[in-house]
Design a protein around this motif. Structure first.
Motif, PDB file in Angstrom:
ATOM      1  N   ILE A 112     -85.260  20.779 -55.205  1.00 59.77           N
ATOM      2  CA  ILE A 112     -85.200  22.363 -54.765  1.00 59.77           C
ATOM      3  C   ILE A 112     -83.934  22.418 -54.289  1.00 59.77           C
ATOM      4  CG2 ILE A 112     -86.554  23.958 -53.424  1.00 59.77           C
ATOM      5  CD1 ILE A 112     -88.949  22.151 -54.150  1.00 59.77           C
ATOM      6  N   THR A 135     -84.382  28.421 -51.525  1.00 61.98           N
ATOM      7  CA  THR A 135     -85.676  28.964 -51.428  1.00 61.98           C
ATOM      8  C   THR A 135     -85.992  29.520 -52.574  1.00 61.98           C
ATOM      9  OG1 THR A 135     -84.977  31.031 -50.583  1.00 61.98           O
ATOM     10  CG2 THR A 135     -85.500  29.441 -48.961  1.00 61.98           C
ATOM     11  N   ASN A 136     -85.245  29.780 -53.589  1.00 64.73           N
ATOM     12  CA  ASN A 136     -85.464  30.402 -55.031  1.00 64.73           C
ATOM     13  C   ASN A 136     -85.270  29.391 -55.899  1.00 64.73           C
ATOM     14  OD1 ASN A 136     -85.491  31.856 -57.216  1.00 64.73           O
ATOM     15  ND2 ASN A 136     -84.208  33.397 -56.703  1.00 64.73           N
ATOM     16  N   VAL A 137     -86.615  28.925 -56.325  1.00 67.75           N
ATOM     17  CA  VAL A 137     -86.770  27.790 -57.371  1.00 67.75           C
ATOM     18  C   VAL A 137     -86.740  28.366 -58.946  1.00 67.75           C
ATOM     19  CG1 VAL A 137     -87.726  26.207 -55.542  1.00 67.75           C
ATOM     20  CG2 VAL A 137     -89.296  27.545 -56.995  1.00 67.75           C
ATOM     21  N   TYR A 140     -87.611  25.553 -62.202  1.00 69.97           N
ATOM     22  CA  TYR A 140     -88.438  25.820 -62.935  1.00 69.97           C
ATOM     23  C   TYR A 140     -87.996  26.345 -64.428  1.00 69.97           C
ATOM     24  CZ  TYR A 140     -92.731  25.823 -59.828  1.00 69.97           C
ATOM     25  OH  TYR A 140     -93.678  25.547 -58.880  1.00 69.97           O
ATOM     26  N   GLU A 176     -95.339  24.564 -48.955  1.00 70.84           N
ATOM     27  CA  GLU A 176     -94.699  25.255 -47.898  1.00 70.84           C
ATOM     28  C   GLU A 176     -94.651  24.310 -46.502  1.00 70.84           C
ATOM     29  OE1 GLU A 176     -96.649  29.752 -48.005  1.00 70.84           O
ATOM     30  OE2 GLU A 176     -97.879  28.117 -48.617  1.00 70.84           O
ATOM     31  N   SER A 192     -94.620  33.406 -54.507  1.00 77.98           N
ATOM     32  CA  SER A 192     -93.750  33.509 -55.785  1.00 77.98           C
ATOM     33  C   SER A 192     -93.817  32.008 -56.447  1.00 77.98           C
ATOM     34  CB  SER A 192     -92.537  33.794 -55.635  1.00 77.98           C
ATOM     35  OG  SER A 192     -91.838  33.167 -54.354  1.00 77.98           O
ATOM     36  N   ASP A 193     -94.118  31.054 -55.607  1.00 79.71           N
ATOM     37  CA  ASP A 193     -93.966  29.720 -56.123  1.00 79.71           C
ATOM     38  C   ASP A 193     -95.375  29.546 -56.970  1.00 79.71           C
ATOM     39  OD1 ASP A 193     -91.712  29.246 -54.881  1.00 79.71           O
ATOM     40  OD2 ASP A 193     -92.057  27.384 -53.974  1.00 79.71           O
ATOM     41  N   SER A 194     -96.399  29.950 -56.336  1.00 79.35           N
ATOM     42  CA  SER A 194     -97.573  30.055 -57.077  1.00 79.35           C
ATOM     43  C   SER A 194     -97.620  30.927 -58.579  1.00 79.35           C
ATOM     44  CB  SER A 194     -98.672  30.670 -56.337  1.00 79.35           C
ATOM     45  OG  SER A 194     -98.671  30.316 -55.054  1.00 79.35           O
ATOM     46  N   SER A 232     -98.467  26.396 -51.117  1.00 78.07           N
ATOM     47  CA  SER A 232     -98.076  27.017 -52.672  1.00 78.07           C
ATOM     48  C   SER A 232     -96.911  25.909 -52.933  1.00 78.07           C
ATOM     49  CB  SER A 232     -97.427  28.396 -52.309  1.00 78.07           C
ATOM     50  OG  SER A 232     -96.880  28.823 -53.522  1.00 78.07           O
ATOM     51  N   PRO A 233     -96.968  25.558 -54.160  1.00 82.20           N
ATOM     52  CA  PRO A 233     -97.653  26.222 -55.331  1.00 82.20           C
ATOM     53  C   PRO A 233     -99.058  25.633 -55.490  1.00 82.20           C
ATOM     54  CG  PRO A 233     -96.174  24.619 -56.027  1.00 82.20           C
ATOM     55  CD  PRO A 233     -96.192  24.542 -54.706  1.00 82.20           C
TER      56      PRO A 233
END
Length: 197
Positions: free
Chosen positions: A64, A67-69, A73, A90, A99-101, A131-132
């Motif tokens: 990771i 924060t934007n994964v 993905y 988290e 958003s990860d979920s 989350s996720p």
């Protein structure tokens, strides 16, 4: 043998480790910021290391970065993996659908990939799911102890579409040869998640 397993982690496994040096793997290059961690190395050991559950599988890892994964993905789905391990969550779980979920749910739905996510270690009484692990299409994994009962630290929560964890598998006092800096065993839903994957 032949199964392709994805792994999204906080850091990379150390593939120079004696238990992992024969594992067929690919790592997303995210620059020098993401480094090998003990957590990722233990998770990889459980998944497909020398004494791992799926020894003979190939492993596709991304660490990771920020924060934007979404990029992580996308990289995992582009590898055509069969199943993804999500032993991250988290820092302060909220049992919210984040958003990860949504990313994990989309990955499962659009690419027909199985996703296992750790529910977190905040406790059975009032623990929040991280989350996720809150994804509706994600298998939320809790840790079971030696007597097969769910551990007291496993997060539990009733959410909109049912209870989490979805399943509980061994995740208490796991012994892993040649791993650790003084630790003799590992416990937690991250490691149970790796076992389930």
């Amino acid at each position: 043998s032949g199964v392709k397993i994805g792994m999204i982690e906080t850091g990379y496994p150390n593939f120079a480790h004696v238990n992992l040096d024969s594992v067929t793997h690919q790592v997303q290059n995210l620059g020098p910021t993401v480094t090998a961690t003990e957590h990722a190395t233990v998770v990889a050991n459980i998944i497909c290391g020398e004494q791992g559950v799926a020894h003979g599988a190939s492993l596709y890892c991304t660490g990771i970065y920020g924060t934007n994964v979404v990029n992580e993905y996308d990289w995992i789905t582009a590898r055509g993996v069969d199943i993804v391990n999500l032993s991250y969550g988290e820092a302060i779980p909220t049992s919210s659908y984040t958003s990860d979920s949504a990313l994990a749910d989309y990955m499962v739905y659009a690419y027909d990939i199985i996703a296992c996510a750790a529910v977190g270690n905040s406790g059975l009484d009032n623990g929040k799911i991280g989350s996720p692990g809150t994804g509706y299409n994600v298998i939320g994994v809790g840790a079971a102890g030696g007597d097969t009962s769910i551990t007291g630290y496993t997060s539990y929560n009733e959410m909109n579409l049912g209870e989490k964890p979805t399943i509980s598998v061994p995740g208490e006092n796991l012994q892993i040869t040649n791993v650790g800096t003084g630790a003799t065993s590992y416990s937690g839903t991250s490691f149970a998640c790796a076992m389930a994957t």
